[in-house]
Design a protein around this motif. Sequence first.
Motif, PDB file in Angstrom:
ATOM      1  N   VAL A 272      25.453  37.811 -13.848  1.00 63.63           N
ATOM      2  CA  VAL A 272      25.522  37.734 -12.390  1.00 63.63           C
ATOM      3  C   VAL A 272      24.747  38.882 -11.768  1.00 63.63           C
ATOM      4  CG1 VAL A 272      27.064  37.659 -10.387  1.00 63.63           C
ATOM      5  CG2 VAL A 272      27.806  36.673 -12.565  1.00 63.63           C
ATOM      6  N   HIS A 273      23.872  38.558 -10.818  1.00 63.61           N
ATOM      7  CA  HIS A 273      23.096  39.586 -10.109  1.00 63.61           C
ATOM      8  C   HIS A 273      24.056  40.504  -9.354  1.00 63.61           C
ATOM      9  CE1 HIS A 273      20.233  41.451  -7.364  1.00 63.61           C
ATOM     10  NE2 HIS A 273      19.233  40.926  -8.072  1.00 63.61           N
ATOM     11  N   GLU A 274      23.760  41.800  -9.395  1.00 60.37           N
ATOM     12  CA  GLU A 274      24.667  42.796  -8.811  1.00 60.37           C
ATOM     13  C   GLU A 274      24.908  42.575  -7.312  1.00 60.37           C
ATOM     14  OE1 GLU A 274      23.000  46.654  -9.260  1.00 60.37           O
ATOM     15  OE2 GLU A 274      21.189  46.241  -8.073  1.00 60.37           O
ATOM     16  N   SER A 275      23.927  42.007  -6.612  1.00 63.26           N
ATOM     17  CA  SER A 275      24.060  41.872  -5.164  1.00 63.26           C
ATOM     18  C   SER A 275      25.041  40.774  -4.744  1.00 63.26           C
ATOM     19  CB  SER A 275      22.690  41.597  -4.532  1.00 63.26           C
ATOM     20  OG  SER A 275      22.209  40.318  -4.916  1.00 63.26           O
ATOM     21  N   VAL A 276      25.377  39.855  -5.675  1.00 61.53           N
ATOM     22  CA  VAL A 276      26.303  38.776  -5.324  1.00 61.53           C
ATOM     23  C   VAL A 276      27.607  38.851  -6.113  1.00 61.53           C
ATOM     24  CG1 VAL A 276      24.449  37.216  -4.613  1.00 61.53           C
ATOM     25  CG2 VAL A 276      25.268  37.161  -6.988  1.00 61.53           C
ATOM     26  N   ALA A 277      27.741  39.842  -6.978  1.00 60.03           N
ATOM     27  CA  ALA A 277      28.913  39.913  -7.862  1.00 60.03           C
ATOM     28  C   ALA A 277      30.225  39.965  -7.079  1.00 60.03           C
ATOM     29  CB  ALA A 277      28.796  41.118  -8.792  1.00 60.03           C
ATOM     30  N   GLU A 278      30.298  40.812  -6.043  1.00 60.14           N
ATOM     31  CA  GLU A 278      31.556  40.970  -5.302  1.00 60.14           C
ATOM     32  C   GLU A 278      31.926  39.701  -4.546  1.00 60.14           C
ATOM     33  OE1 GLU A 278      31.953  44.418  -2.884  1.00 60.14           O
ATOM     34  OE2 GLU A 278      31.173  45.783  -4.411  1.00 60.14           O
ATOM     35  N   THR A 279      30.932  38.964  -4.102  1.00 60.33           N
ATOM     36  CA  THR A 279      31.187  37.718  -3.379  1.00 60.33           C
ATOM     37  C   THR A 279      31.507  36.567  -4.322  1.00 60.33           C
ATOM     38  OG1 THR A 279      29.631  38.429  -1.662  1.00 60.33           O
ATOM     39  CG2 THR A 279      30.210  36.087  -1.711  1.00 60.33           C
ATOM     40  N   PHE A 280      30.795  36.534  -5.429  1.00 60.48           N
ATOM     41  CA  PHE A 280      30.826  35.374  -6.315  1.00 60.48           C
ATOM     42  C   PHE A 280      31.968  35.393  -7.326  1.00 60.48           C
ATOM     43  CE2 PHE A 280      29.202  33.427 -10.340  1.00 60.48           C
ATOM     44  CZ  PHE A 280      29.161  32.110  -9.908  1.00 60.48           C
ATOM     45  N   LEU A 281      32.223  36.544  -7.934  1.00 62.84           N
ATOM     46  CA  LEU A 281      33.097  36.577  -9.104  1.00 62.84           C
ATOM     47  C   LEU A 281      34.582  36.321  -8.829  1.00 62.84           C
ATOM     48  CD1 LEU A 281      31.522  39.392 -11.307  1.00 62.84           C
ATOM     49  CD2 LEU A 281      31.692  36.942 -11.827  1.00 62.84           C
ATOM     50  N   PRO A 282      35.195  36.866  -7.776  1.00 59.28           N
ATOM     51  CA  PRO A 282      36.653  36.697  -7.644  1.00 59.28           C
ATOM     52  C   PRO A 282      37.120  35.239  -7.648  1.00 59.28           C
ATOM     53  CG  PRO A 282      35.894  38.446  -6.214  1.00 59.28           C
ATOM     54  CD  PRO A 282      34.658  37.792  -6.758  1.00 59.28           C
ATOM     55  N   ASP A 283      36.505  34.395  -6.844  1.00 56.56           N
ATOM     56  CA  ASP A 283      36.933  32.994  -6.797  1.00 56.56           C
ATOM     57  C   ASP A 283      36.660  32.273  -8.110  1.00 56.56           C
ATOM     58  OD1 ASP A 283      37.833  33.292  -4.234  1.00 56.56           O
ATOM     59  OD2 ASP A 283      36.077  32.374  -3.273  1.00 56.56           O
ATOM     60  N   LEU A 284      35.516  32.550  -8.716  1.00 58.86           N
ATOM     61  CA  LEU A 284      35.191  31.888  -9.976  1.00 58.86           C
ATOM     62  C   LEU A 284      36.137  32.328 -11.083  1.00 58.86           C
ATOM     63  CD1 LEU A 284      33.440  30.004 -11.662  1.00 58.86           C
ATOM     64  CD2 LEU A 284      31.873  31.932 -12.063  1.00 58.86           C
ATOM     65  N   VAL A 285      36.442  33.616 -11.136  1.00 59.26           N
ATOM     66  CA  VAL A 285      37.370  34.123 -12.155  1.00 59.26           C
ATOM     67  C   VAL A 285      38.739  33.457 -11.995  1.00 59.26           C
ATOM     68  CG1 VAL A 285      38.712  36.163 -12.832  1.00 59.26           C
ATOM     69  CG2 VAL A 285      36.213  36.286 -12.662  1.00 59.26           C
ATOM     70  N   ALA A 286      39.199  33.311 -10.767  1.00 58.41           N
ATOM     71  CA  ALA A 286      40.481  32.638 -10.532  1.00 58.41           C
ATOM     72  C   ALA A 286      40.422  31.190 -11.010  1.00 58.41           C
ATOM     73  CB  ALA A 286      40.828  32.698  -9.047  1.00 58.41           C
ATOM     74  N   ARG A 287      39.290  30.547 -10.778  1.00 61.32           N
ATOM     75  CA  ARG A 287      39.117  29.154 -11.207  1.00 61.32           C
ATOM     76  C   ARG A 287      39.114  29.057 -12.733  1.00 61.32           C
ATOM     77  NH1 ARG A 287      33.982  25.497  -9.116  1.00 61.32           N
ATOM     78  NH2 ARG A 287      34.531  23.542 -10.185  1.00 61.32           N
ATOM     79  N   TYR A 288      38.413  29.976 -13.374  1.00 62.24           N
ATOM     80  CA  TYR A 288      38.420  30.020 -14.839  1.00 62.24           C
ATOM     81  C   TYR A 288      39.833  30.237 -15.366  1.00 62.24           C
ATOM     82  CZ  TYR A 288      33.323  30.313 -15.744  1.00 62.24           C
ATOM     83  OH  TYR A 288      31.981  30.056 -15.884  1.00 62.24           O
ATOM     84  N   GLU A 289      40.533  31.185 -14.797  1.00 66.63           N
ATOM     85  CA  GLU A 289      41.875  31.515 -15.289  1.00 66.63           C
ATOM     86  C   GLU A 289      42.830  30.344 -15.113  1.00 66.63           C
ATOM     87  OE1 GLU A 289      41.818  36.386 -14.805  1.00 66.63           O
ATOM     88  OE2 GLU A 289      42.662  35.144 -13.191  1.00 66.63           O
ATOM     89  N   ASP A 290      42.680  29.601 -14.028  1.00 62.23           N
ATOM     90  CA  ASP A 290      43.502  28.409 -13.826  1.00 62.23           C
ATOM     91  C   ASP A 290      43.245  27.365 -14.914  1.00 62.23           C
ATOM     92  OD1 ASP A 290      44.693  29.463 -11.598  1.00 62.23           O
ATOM     93  OD2 ASP A 290      43.401  28.399 -10.163  1.00 62.23           O
ATOM     94  N   ALA A 291      42.026  27.383 -15.456  1.00 67.03           N
ATOM     95  CA  ALA A 291      41.660  26.433 -16.513  1.00 67.03           C
ATOM     96  C   ALA A 291      41.969  26.976 -17.908  1.00 67.03           C
ATOM     97  CB  ALA A 291      40.171  26.091 -16.413  1.00 67.03           C
TER      98      ALA A 291
END
Length: 448
Positions: A272-291
Amino acid sequence: MSESHTTDVEADTDELARRAESAALRLANADEATRNEALRSIADAIREREAEILEANAVDVEEAEAMLADGEYTQALVDRLKLDETKVEEIASMVESVAAQDDPLGETLAARELDENLELYRVAVPIGVVATVFESRPDALVQIAALALKSGNAVVLKGGSEASESNRVLYEAIVEATADLPDGWAALIEAHEEVDRLLELDDRVDLVMPRGSSEFVSYIQENTQIPVLGHTEGICHVYVDADADLEMAADVAFDAKVQYPAVCNAVETLLVHESVAETFLPDLVARYEDAGVELRGDERTREVVDVDPATEEDWDTEYGDLELSIKVVDDAYDAIDHVNEHGSKHTESVITEDSETAEAFMTGVDAASVFHNASTRFADGYRYGLGAEVGISTGKIHARGPVGLEGLTTYKYYLEGDGHLVASYSGEDALPFTHRELDGAEWTPGGR
């Protein structure tokens, strides 16, 4: 092992390879209609024997689940092994899709006039005898046999012991359905001793395609003089760029891991590019963890989301399960460097709306398949329109990526003359060659 048993194995394997070689020479001359009719007969036989196939598979799965409980097998292996009614129908449909493919044999790949009435043709032909050693998926046996038949090759099949009951029934269905084809065109071996002996028969076997662990593929490569075509690991990456559509990126990254994590084209590392990490990762990580995905990350990732720390070993690991490592990178070139350092040359994907970044990634990454704005899971012979695949090749010689019908062919040169002599083209009064390309010309037996 007794000496007499070793001798018996060698003799039986030698005879099997001899029959395969003889069958390959005759199968190469079978016309397309004959090969397609045989493939349709295989599809019919698989449907007719569905109950028997599922009964045999249930035995394999029961034994595999016992091994899973003992810690000897992984859940991913058990998942690959299982068949149901839908899967059996998919296998039969796959065989029919192979039959529907264009004939890979007899195509004139190039034609050139050397002189008047002296014409050279390069024509697609079968490789000959192909030996395959593959993993727990029973459908792999049928895929490989179907592609070998369509491309005019004899095939020696060795499946994993965990799928032995399923493989036997499927093999019997194939052989019975193709009784009119040359005897020995398809053979099934089961013992490791037979594999070792087969690897010595470089005078009869033309190609080996292993599908399994990196250690196993390395073993094959180190113990034979037969050409080996295959891949060791599927360490695939998805890179989310600064200019990515983040909603698209999340969907692609999720599909690449969760849709079917047990296969070699599933993603193992998310960049993940550093400029979008804070925006992108939290929701995706939650989605992964739910799966149920187990996540690990580098230090910069862990500054954004709460995941376990990743180690250097993680970057070089094919999980084959609901596990994923995440790394924050400086830019596309940092991502390219990481992929080329840790990837397995299988399949990589870049998610970006910037065409220059996409081009830089796709041309800069060393892999058999590189995608733009698409899941790595598309790296598959069926999805590529190849009908099916024998396997994935990460090498660069002969075939690369999903190996379908074209990858199971080579070519011959046919020269059509009219009493031409080399002496006429040498010496003081040598005739000149015309070397004129014959665009659109097709070779036919007997020439012009």
